[in-house]
Design a protein around this motif. Structure first.
Motif, PDB file in Angstrom:
ATOM      1  N   PRO A 150       2.392  11.677   0.092  1.00  0.00           N
ATOM      2  CA  PRO A 150       1.432  10.415  -0.564  1.00  0.00           C
ATOM      3  C   PRO A 150       0.845  10.975  -1.796  1.00  0.00           C
ATOM      4  O   PRO A 150       0.531  10.257  -2.702  1.00  0.00           O
ATOM      5  CB  PRO A 150       0.639   9.965   0.624  1.00  0.00           C
ATOM      6  CG  PRO A 150       1.519  10.262   1.772  1.00  0.00           C
ATOM      7  CD  PRO A 150       2.228  11.709   1.388  1.00  0.00           C
ATOM      8  N   ALA A 151       0.140  12.123  -1.617  1.00  0.00           N
ATOM      9  CA  ALA A 151      -0.345  12.835  -2.944  1.00  0.00           C
ATOM     10  C   ALA A 151       0.538  12.727  -4.219  1.00  0.00           C
ATOM     11  O   ALA A 151      -0.161  12.515  -5.364  1.00  0.00           O
ATOM     12  CB  ALA A 151      -0.914  14.067  -2.543  1.00  0.00           C
ATOM     13  N   ASN A 152       1.595  12.992  -4.073  1.00  0.00           N
ATOM     14  CA  ASN A 152       2.475  12.818  -5.343  1.00  0.00           C
ATOM     15  C   ASN A 152       2.789  11.701  -5.682  1.00  0.00           C
ATOM     16  O   ASN A 152       2.930  11.418  -6.842  1.00  0.00           O
ATOM     17  CB  ASN A 152       3.673  13.727  -4.808  1.00  0.00           C
ATOM     18  CG  ASN A 152       3.887  15.204  -4.438  1.00  0.00           C
ATOM     19  OD1 ASN A 152       2.710  15.907  -4.144  1.00  0.00           O
ATOM     20  ND2 ASN A 152       4.942  15.778  -5.128  1.00  0.00           N
ATOM     21  N   LEU A 153       3.042  10.575  -4.898  1.00  0.00           N
ATOM     22  CA  LEU A 153       2.991   9.269  -5.234  1.00  0.00           C
ATOM     23  C   LEU A 153       2.088   8.823  -5.832  1.00  0.00           C
ATOM     24  O   LEU A 153       2.127   8.067  -7.062  1.00  0.00           O
ATOM     25  CB  LEU A 153       3.412   8.354  -4.028  1.00  0.00           C
ATOM     26  CG  LEU A 153       4.693   8.564  -2.928  1.00  0.00           C
ATOM     27  CD1 LEU A 153       4.786   7.966  -1.892  1.00  0.00           C
ATOM     28  CD2 LEU A 153       5.975   8.185  -4.066  1.00  0.00           C
ATOM     29  N   LEU A 183       0.674  -1.275   0.059  1.00  0.00           N
ATOM     30  CA  LEU A 183       0.184   0.074   0.133  1.00  0.00           C
ATOM     31  C   LEU A 183       0.985   1.084   0.023  1.00  0.00           C
ATOM     32  O   LEU A 183       2.036   1.204   0.527  1.00  0.00           O
ATOM     33  CB  LEU A 183      -1.061   0.035   1.328  1.00  0.00           C
ATOM     34  CG  LEU A 183      -1.970  -1.301   1.305  1.00  0.00           C
ATOM     35  CD1 LEU A 183      -2.650  -1.083   2.576  1.00  0.00           C
ATOM     36  CD2 LEU A 183      -2.823  -1.289   0.223  1.00  0.00           C
ATOM     37  N   VAL A 184       0.263   2.260  -0.529  1.00  0.00           N
ATOM     38  CA  VAL A 184       0.968   3.537  -0.538  1.00  0.00           C
ATOM     39  C   VAL A 184       0.514   4.505   0.515  1.00  0.00           C
ATOM     40  O   VAL A 184      -0.497   4.732   0.590  1.00  0.00           O
ATOM     41  CB  VAL A 184       0.910   4.342  -2.224  1.00  0.00           C
ATOM     42  CG1 VAL A 184       1.463   5.690  -2.029  1.00  0.00           C
ATOM     43  CG2 VAL A 184       1.130   3.311  -3.134  1.00  0.00           C
ATOM     44  N   PRO A 185       1.315   5.142   1.425  1.00  0.00           N
ATOM     45  CA  PRO A 185       2.967   5.087   1.306  1.00  0.00           C
ATOM     46  C   PRO A 185       3.435   3.962   2.202  1.00  0.00           C
ATOM     47  O   PRO A 185       4.793   4.111   2.496  1.00  0.00           O
ATOM     48  CB  PRO A 185       3.079   6.500   1.665  1.00  0.00           C
ATOM     49  CG  PRO A 185       2.340   6.806   2.843  1.00  0.00           C
ATOM     50  CD  PRO A 185       1.040   6.143   2.175  1.00  0.00           C
ATOM     51  N   ASN A 230       2.177   9.248   6.854  1.00  0.00           N
ATOM     52  CA  ASN A 230       2.840  10.263   6.215  1.00  0.00           C
ATOM     53  C   ASN A 230       4.137  10.709   6.637  1.00  0.00           C
ATOM     54  O   ASN A 230       5.011  11.360   5.842  1.00  0.00           O
ATOM     55  CB  ASN A 230       1.794  11.252   5.973  1.00  0.00           C
ATOM     56  CG  ASN A 230       0.735  10.767   5.142  1.00  0.00           C
ATOM     57  OD1 ASN A 230       0.858   9.963   4.326  1.00  0.00           O
ATOM     58  ND2 ASN A 230      -0.626  11.339   5.623  1.00  0.00           N
ATOM     59  N   ASN A 231       4.487  10.579   8.185  1.00  0.00           N
ATOM     60  CA  ASN A 231       5.618  11.200   8.665  1.00  0.00           C
ATOM     61  C   ASN A 231       6.257  10.328   9.645  1.00  0.00           C
ATOM     62  O   ASN A 231       6.363  10.390  10.861  1.00  0.00           O
ATOM     63  CB  ASN A 231       5.147  12.594   9.435  1.00  0.00           C
ATOM     64  CG  ASN A 231       4.724  13.703   8.658  1.00  0.00           C
ATOM     65  OD1 ASN A 231       5.265  13.980   7.778  1.00  0.00           O
ATOM     66  ND2 ASN A 231       3.408  13.687   8.638  1.00  0.00           N
ATOM     67  N   PRO A 232       6.613   9.015   9.145  1.00  0.00           N
ATOM     68  CA  PRO A 232       7.245   8.152  10.066  1.00  0.00           C
ATOM     69  C   PRO A 232       8.608   8.655  10.639  1.00  0.00           C
ATOM     70  O   PRO A 232       9.189   9.406   9.882  1.00  0.00           O
ATOM     71  CB  PRO A 232       7.616   6.922   9.170  1.00  0.00           C
ATOM     72  CG  PRO A 232       7.731   7.590   7.826  1.00  0.00           C
ATOM     73  CD  PRO A 232       6.756   8.711   7.676  1.00  0.00           C
TER      74      PRO A 232
END
Length: 453
Positions: free
Chosen positions: A163-166, A25-27, A121-123
């Motif tokens: 994630p939106a860019n990916l 799954l993304v991201p 989104n911010n690991p």
């Protein structure tokens, strides 16, 4: 219709098929192994039948991912989309905008997971350390895997993107088949696409001059990216890329590459920020031609031609910043992107050496103004200066300290210059050794020709 939950939450076993699905799954595909294992310990697989996953207006900060079944996305009773777990779009979170713009309804039995958006989104960052010339990473990519998307998302450059860019990138990628021997990128051509090698092998080569033979620089394997240099710098292609086998590439056009990958990835610093990074042990790489470098360069910088940057990686420290410099910053962008691909902390000096020249002019002007302002009044020869007549022990001590500091700076500059001259001497000696070797080879060839005659 009665809306009921079918089963309660089920914990995720990191070795289960569910974990394998979640890994794609993304991201989440970009998470290093230890962080992904921690995530599996925190989330559960939920199963419902003919029920709402979420409704319009919800503000809960969770990402919903579909593992099995179908989900209907609808607004005001109007069906907008039906998402199936078998489709590529299921690798992205369902309607993730907050507050929710639509309803998500399970069509029959559905299995899904919800993940805290902030953690996804911010690991937390993991450090990659280099020891004994070997790079230690958290997790190896399975070269036999057919899941190109997972391989792509594990690349360092893509791990930095939102994630939106990916999602936009993955949906825009175009697949192209290339036969053995076909040129994918030609040296001297204008940059048009960014590439991901989905299968096969390619050769990177370069012609030093238009009439010389091509020199092989590297071989690209499955899972590598290429073609970004010209898109970043705006200059013509500096190398050629040729298919060594039948290959499949995924390509992204220049405009999307610049907007979705280049701009979010590159970090620019000013002259003062560069100085602070150097205080932390950062290295400065000057990518200009040798003749420009020799005419003037930043003290302590190292001259590296862009096309040979790959061969310099082992000499750099991944734990320290690397500041890239060129004439005006354009080639530096390509150099920094290359370093980012290899997990270096790369920065670009904004404006390149042109900005250094401007900073030097400003410093010189300020220095001249200070000199004029501080200049002592003209006096007749032999007349003692006021400070010499009236200065007490404290003032004299302060003056001596200032002079001592100036001398220390001068000594440091001389030592640095001495180091530069030593390096230049070594380069000349190496060049002389190479020329001597060539001369001996020519003498041997001449003797052989005379004997054959």
């Amino acid at each position: 219709m009665l809306l009921i939950a079918f089963n309660g939450p089920m914990a995720v076993d990191v070795n289960s098929e569910d974990a394998l699905r979640i890994r794609k799954l993304v991201p989440l595909a970009t998470l290093p192994g230890p962080l992904f294992n921690d995530l599996c310990n925190e989330i559960t697989v939920e199963e419902i039948r003919d029920a709402l996953l979420f409704k319009k207006g919800d503000t809960e900060n969770d990402l919903f991912y579909l593992l099995e079944g179908e989900v209907v996305l609808q607004a005001e009773g109007l069906v907008i989309e039906v998402v199936s777990s078998a489709h590529e779009s299921a690798k992205f979170a369902l309607a993730h905008q907050l507050p929710r713009k639509i309803d998500a309804f399970a069509k029959g039995v559905v299995r899904f997971v919800r993940v805290d958006a902030e953690k996804a989104n911010n690991p937390p960052a993991l450090e990659y350390k280099e020891e004994s010339e070997m790079v230690v990473v958290e997790e190896e990519i399975d070269e036999n895997s057919d899941d190109w998307m997972t391989i792509l998302l594990k690349l360092p450059i893509f791990q930095r993107l939102p994630p939106a860019n990916l999602q936009k990138i993955l949906l825009a990628l175009e697949e192209v088949a290339v036969v053995k021997g076909e040129v994918i990128i030609e040296q001297g051509a204008e940059g048009d696409y960014f590439y991901f090698l989905k299968s096969g092998q390619c050769e990177i080569s370069r012609k030093p001059t238009p009439i010389s033979k091509s020199i092989r620089l590297a071989v690209l394997e499955k899972g590598e990216i290429f073609g970004e240099d010209a898109l970043i710098s705006g200059a013509p292609r500096t190398v050629s890329v040729t298919a060594l086998t039948d290959v499949t590439v995924l390509r992204l056009d220049k405009n999307r590459f610049v907007a979705l990958i280049k701009k979010p990835s590159l970090v620019f610093v000013g002259y003062e920020e560069m100085a602070a990074l150097r205080d932390e042990g950062g290295a400065v790489l000057d990518l200009r031609p040798l003749d420009e470098f020799e005419r003037g360069h930043i003290e302590g910088s190292v001259n590296v031609q862009f096309f040979s940057l790959r061969m310099q990686l082992k000499s750099l420290n991944r734990d320290k910043p690397v500041i890239v410099v060129c004439r005006n910053g354009r080639i530096s962008e390509a150099g920094a992107f290359f370093l980012l691909k290899h997990r270096f902390k790369a920065f670009i000096l904004k404006g390149g050496m042109e900005s250094v020249a401007e900073a030097s002019k400003e410093d010189s002007a300020e220095s001249r103004n200070e000199t004029k302002a501080d200049a002592p009044p003209q006096v007749e020869e032999g007349t003692p200066m006021p400070e010499e007549r009236d200065a007490g022990p404290d003032e004299q001590l302060l003056k001596l300290k200032k002079e001592n500091e100036m001398l220390r700076r001068t000594v440091k500059q001389l030592n640095d210059r001495c180091s530069e001259l030593d390096e230049e001497k070594k380069r000349i000696e190496d060049r002389f050794t190479t020329l001597s070797r060539h001369f001996e080879q020519l003498k041997h060839m001449l003797r052989k020709l005379k004997n054959d005659a």
